[in-house]
Design a protein around this motif. Structure first.
Motif, PDB file in Angstrom:
ATOM      1  N   ILE A  19      29.257  38.985  45.024  1.00 51.53           N
ATOM      2  CA  ILE A  19      30.095  39.482  45.848  1.00 51.53           C
ATOM      3  C   ILE A  19      31.039  40.814  46.190  1.00 51.53           C
ATOM      4  O   ILE A  19      30.534  41.939  47.640  1.00 51.53           O
ATOM      5  CB  ILE A  19      31.044  38.461  46.808  1.00 51.53           C
ATOM      6  N   GLU A  20      31.803  41.059  45.363  1.00 52.32           N
ATOM      7  CA  GLU A  20      33.371  41.785  46.154  1.00 52.32           C
ATOM      8  C   GLU A  20      32.492  43.779  46.219  1.00 52.32           C
ATOM      9  O   GLU A  20      32.385  44.210  46.320  1.00 52.32           O
ATOM     10  CB  GLU A  20      34.663  41.885  45.136  1.00 52.32           C
ATOM     11  N   SER A  21      31.553  43.502  45.120  1.00 54.45           N
ATOM     12  CA  SER A  21      30.956  45.022  44.307  1.00 54.45           C
ATOM     13  C   SER A  21      29.889  45.306  45.603  1.00 54.45           C
ATOM     14  O   SER A  21      29.534  46.104  45.871  1.00 54.45           O
ATOM     15  CB  SER A  21      30.467  44.929  42.610  1.00 54.45           C
ATOM     16  N   ARG A  22      28.935  44.200  46.017  1.00 53.86           N
ATOM     17  CA  ARG A  22      28.282  44.610  46.831  1.00 53.86           C
ATOM     18  C   ARG A  22      28.489  44.267  47.962  1.00 53.86           C
ATOM     19  O   ARG A  22      27.463  45.356  48.730  1.00 53.86           O
ATOM     20  CB  ARG A  22      27.267  42.932  46.656  1.00 53.86           C
ATOM     21  N   MET A  23      29.984  44.127  48.999  1.00 55.67           N
ATOM     22  CA  MET A  23      30.409  44.437  49.780  1.00 55.67           C
ATOM     23  C   MET A  23      30.803  45.532  50.160  1.00 55.67           C
ATOM     24  O   MET A  23      31.237  47.233  50.612  1.00 55.67           O
ATOM     25  CB  MET A  23      31.359  43.969  50.514  1.00 55.67           C
TER      26      MET A  23
END
Length: 217
Positions: A120-124
């Motif tokens: 999720i962090e990289s996608r965000m």
């Protein structure tokens, strides 16, 4: 309405007739191929937004059928409808964001609802970069401009890499340069396999590879 039929399709509206406020009924027969980029155009009150509502099941007509990947979608089949909605990203005019949450939280909640929190962090970070939201990710929604809110709505719709993207005039509130950037992003997602259906009043950003559906009043 123009009608296009194909044997290999992802979405189908069959023999649907639905009333439009202040206008003649919208009659629909439309098949959407996997990987299509469809632009819906027409005059105000011609039924563009109503047609999109059929696609994301905001309204389900009494007559006709809505099929996704060969399965008929009905309001009575809640499990199938729920699974369908997990595969789509929806960008609406005047869409509701949660005002007391910040930008990051409004987008993150879409991942949590769909139980899609992997990486999720990289996608965000990627979606923030694409939509120029890095500097306001901790800002409360109630403090944003209309343009910034629209970018958050777009980010929320795209964060889960949806198979089907439905967008109702997504260029609303965006300046010319950012509109070009958004359409480039949509084209890139389409080339990667996303099917896109959108309404717009501005066809200047699209090439002849897009499929145009014209609603006649």
């Amino acid at each position: 309405m123009n009608k296009t039929y194909a044997q290999n399709y992802i979405f189908s509206l069959e023999d649907i007739s639905i009333a439009i406020k202040g206008g003649i009924p919208l009659k629909v027969n439309l098949k959407v191929n996997n990987g299509d980029f469809i632009i819906i155009k027409g005059k105000n009150s011609s039924g563009k937004s109503m047609l999109l509502k059929l696609f994301y099941l905001k309204c389900i007509p009494n007559n006709g059928k809505i099929l996704f990947e060969g399965n008929e979608l009905k309001s009575s089949n809640k499990d199938l409808v729920q699974e369908f909605r997990k595969k789509i990203g929806v960008i609406l005019q005047n869409d509701f964001l949660i005002p007391f949450l910040n930008v990051y939280q409004n987008i993150e909640i879409a991942c949590e609802i769909q139980r899609n929190t992997k990486n999720i962090e990289s996608r965000m970070n990627e979606i923030f970069k694409w939509l120029s939201l890095q500097h306001i990710k901790n800002e409360k929604i109630q403090n944003l401009s209309n343009s910034q809110k629209q970018k958050v709505v777009i980010a929320r719709a795209l964060i889960n890499n949806p198979k089907l993207i439905l967008a109702d005039q997504p260029e609303t509130f965006l300046d010319h340069d950012f509109r070009k950037k958004l359409m480039y992003l949509f084209s890139s997602l389409n080339r990667l396999g996303s099917t896109i259906i959108m309404t717009t009043n501005d066809l200047s950003q699209f090439d002849e590879s897009c499929r145009i559906i014209t609603l006649d009043t």
